[in-house]
Design a protein around this motif. Structure first.
Motif, PDB file in Angstrom:
ATOM      1  N   THR A   1     -36.066  -5.203  -6.109  1.00 48.62           N
ATOM      2  CA  THR A   1     -36.877  -4.706  -7.144  1.00 48.62           C
ATOM      3  C   THR A   1     -38.370  -5.499  -6.956  1.00 48.62           C
ATOM      4  O   THR A   1     -38.373  -7.115  -5.984  1.00 48.62           O
ATOM      5  CB  THR A   1     -36.611  -6.340  -8.322  1.00 48.62           C
ATOM      6  OG1 THR A   1     -35.414  -5.732  -9.229  1.00 48.62           O
ATOM      7  CG2 THR A   1     -37.703  -6.149  -9.385  1.00 48.62           C
ATOM      8  N   THR A   2     -39.363  -5.160  -7.353  1.00 51.86           N
ATOM      9  CA  THR A   2     -40.769  -5.969  -6.555  1.00 51.86           C
ATOM     10  C   THR A   2     -40.852  -7.239  -7.344  1.00 51.86           C
ATOM     11  O   THR A   2     -40.238  -7.798  -8.439  1.00 51.86           O
ATOM     12  CB  THR A   2     -42.209  -5.190  -7.517  1.00 51.86           C
ATOM     13  OG1 THR A   2     -42.591  -5.204  -8.905  1.00 51.86           O
ATOM     14  CG2 THR A   2     -41.793  -3.648  -6.861  1.00 51.86           C
TER      15      THR A   2
ATOM     16  N   PHE B   1     -47.460  -8.156  -4.768  1.00 53.61           N
ATOM     17  CA  PHE B   1     -47.406  -8.005  -6.321  1.00 53.61           C
ATOM     18  C   PHE B   1     -46.177  -6.315  -6.781  1.00 53.61           C
ATOM     19  O   PHE B   1     -44.890  -6.465  -7.031  1.00 53.61           O
ATOM     20  CB  PHE B   1     -48.246  -8.008  -7.520  1.00 53.61           C
ATOM     21  CG  PHE B   1     -49.038  -7.988  -7.698  1.00 53.61           C
ATOM     22  CD1 PHE B   1     -48.808  -9.896  -6.998  1.00 53.61           C
ATOM     23  CD2 PHE B   1     -50.197  -8.863  -8.116  1.00 53.61           C
ATOM     24  CE1 PHE B   1     -50.048 -11.018  -7.576  1.00 53.61           C
ATOM     25  CE2 PHE B   1     -51.068  -9.636  -8.466  1.00 53.61           C
ATOM     26  CZ  PHE B   1     -50.984 -10.830  -7.908  1.00 53.61           C
ATOM     27  N   THR B   2     -46.102  -5.562  -5.432  1.00 53.59           N
ATOM     28  CA  THR B   2     -45.914  -4.395  -6.139  1.00 53.59           C
ATOM     29  C   THR B   2     -44.277  -4.099  -4.136  1.00 53.59           C
ATOM     30  O   THR B   2     -44.230  -3.236  -4.493  1.00 53.59           O
ATOM     31  CB  THR B   2     -46.372  -3.376  -5.717  1.00 53.59           C
ATOM     32  OG1 THR B   2     -47.280  -3.322  -4.910  1.00 53.59           O
ATOM     33  CG2 THR B   2     -47.386  -3.177  -6.689  1.00 53.59           C
ATOM     34  N   THR B   3     -44.731  -5.743  -3.709  1.00 53.06           N
ATOM     35  CA  THR B   3     -43.996  -5.153  -2.452  1.00 53.06           C
ATOM     36  C   THR B   3     -42.553  -5.682  -2.986  1.00 53.06           C
ATOM     37  O   THR B   3     -42.315  -6.735  -4.101  1.00 53.06           O
ATOM     38  CB  THR B   3     -44.261  -6.522  -1.702  1.00 53.06           C
ATOM     39  OG1 THR B   3     -45.222  -6.655  -1.210  1.00 53.06           O
ATOM     40  CG2 THR B   3     -43.276  -7.171   0.055  1.00 53.06           C
ATOM     41  N   SER B   4     -41.129  -5.692  -2.568  1.00 51.78           N
ATOM     42  CA  SER B   4     -40.162  -5.866  -3.456  1.00 51.78           C
ATOM     43  C   SER B   4     -39.623  -7.084  -2.430  1.00 51.78           C
ATOM     44  O   SER B   4     -40.070  -7.553  -1.434  1.00 51.78           O
ATOM     45  CB  SER B   4     -38.484  -4.311  -2.531  1.00 51.78           C
ATOM     46  OG  SER B   4     -38.617  -5.240  -1.478  1.00 51.78           O
TER      47      SER B   4
ATOM     48  N   GLN C   1     -43.499  -8.157  -8.899  1.00 52.24           N
ATOM     49  CA  GLN C   1     -43.931  -8.492 -10.073  1.00 52.24           C
ATOM     50  C   GLN C   1     -42.908  -8.105 -11.383  1.00 52.24           C
ATOM     51  O   GLN C   1     -43.007  -8.570 -12.243  1.00 52.24           O
ATOM     52  CB  GLN C   1     -44.886  -7.129 -10.371  1.00 52.24           C
ATOM     53  CG  GLN C   1     -45.669  -7.093 -11.563  1.00 52.24           C
ATOM     54  CD  GLN C   1     -47.185  -5.647 -11.818  1.00 52.24           C
ATOM     55  OE1 GLN C   1     -46.951  -4.930 -10.739  1.00 52.24           O
ATOM     56  NE2 GLN C   1     -47.735  -6.366 -12.842  1.00 52.24           N
ATOM     57  N   ASP C   2     -41.311  -7.068 -11.303  1.00 52.70           N
ATOM     58  CA  ASP C   2     -40.666  -7.422 -11.819  1.00 52.70           C
ATOM     59  C   ASP C   2     -39.781  -8.590 -12.387  1.00 52.70           C
ATOM     60  O   ASP C   2     -39.752  -8.831 -12.995  1.00 52.70           O
ATOM     61  CB  ASP C   2     -40.313  -5.941 -11.966  1.00 52.70           C
ATOM     62  CG  ASP C   2     -41.309  -4.561 -12.202  1.00 52.70           C
ATOM     63  OD1 ASP C   2     -41.973  -4.820 -12.972  1.00 52.70           O
ATOM     64  OD2 ASP C   2     -40.552  -3.541 -11.365  1.00 52.70           O
TER      65      ASP C   2
ATOM     66  N   ARG D   1     -51.465  -6.170  -3.228  1.00 54.82           N
ATOM     67  CA  ARG D   1     -49.990  -5.484  -2.539  1.00 54.82           C
ATOM     68  C   ARG D   1     -49.134  -6.811  -2.433  1.00 54.82           C
ATOM     69  O   ARG D   1     -48.296  -5.615  -3.023  1.00 54.82           O
ATOM     70  CB  ARG D   1     -50.637  -5.426  -0.892  1.00 54.82           C
ATOM     71  CG  ARG D   1     -49.823  -5.128  -0.490  1.00 54.82           C
ATOM     72  CD  ARG D   1     -49.864  -4.817   1.054  1.00 54.82           C
ATOM     73  NE  ARG D   1     -49.909  -5.864   1.804  1.00 54.82           N
ATOM     74  CZ  ARG D   1     -49.485  -6.032   2.888  1.00 54.82           C
ATOM     75  NH1 ARG D   1     -49.257  -5.025   3.993  1.00 54.82           N
ATOM     76  NH2 ARG D   1     -50.120  -7.308   3.955  1.00 54.82           N
TER      77      ARG D   1
END
Length: 113
Positions: A53-54, A5-8, A56-57, A3
């Motif tokens: 931005t997450t 990874f997609t958290t900002s 991950q990014d 989870r």
């Protein structure tokens, strides 16, 4: 996929700021640590925060410091150098640096200088 990874980054950043400020460190010192790890200067970091931005990014776009592999120790009962997933390890590196800053470690040691 975890989870986080997609958290900002923007949703977690205020917690980092609060943690270091509570221990007498500054937002500027936190930003310096983030820049050392990711290569994002203040303007680039703010752009990522504004864009929500997450993680991950955020780390996909980062120019990681080659000395980041020197970050060792335990965060949340996990030894950071043993984390197998590269993205999770990068997130744990950031957590570890924030912890060290908050614990009053000298900036030269936090930045592995």
């Amino acid at each position: 996929m975890h989870r986080i990874f997609t958290t900002s980054v923007a949703s977690v950043y205020p917690h980092y700021v609060a943690k270091v400020e509570k221990k007498g460190r500054t937002k500027a010192e936190l930003d310096q640590v983030i820049e050392w790890l990711t290569g994002f200067d203040e303007a680039a970091l703010q752009k990522h925060l504004d864009a929500e931005t997450t993680f991950q990014d955020f780390f996909a776009q980062a120019d990681l410091n080659p000395s980041a592999t020197l970050i060792t120790g335990v965060v949340c009962h996990v030894r950071v150098e043993e984390v197998e997933d590269p993205l999770m390890q990068q997130i744990r590196w950031l957590d570890k640096l924030v912890d060290e800053l908050a614990k009053g470690k000298a900036m030269e040691k936090v930045l592995r200088a």
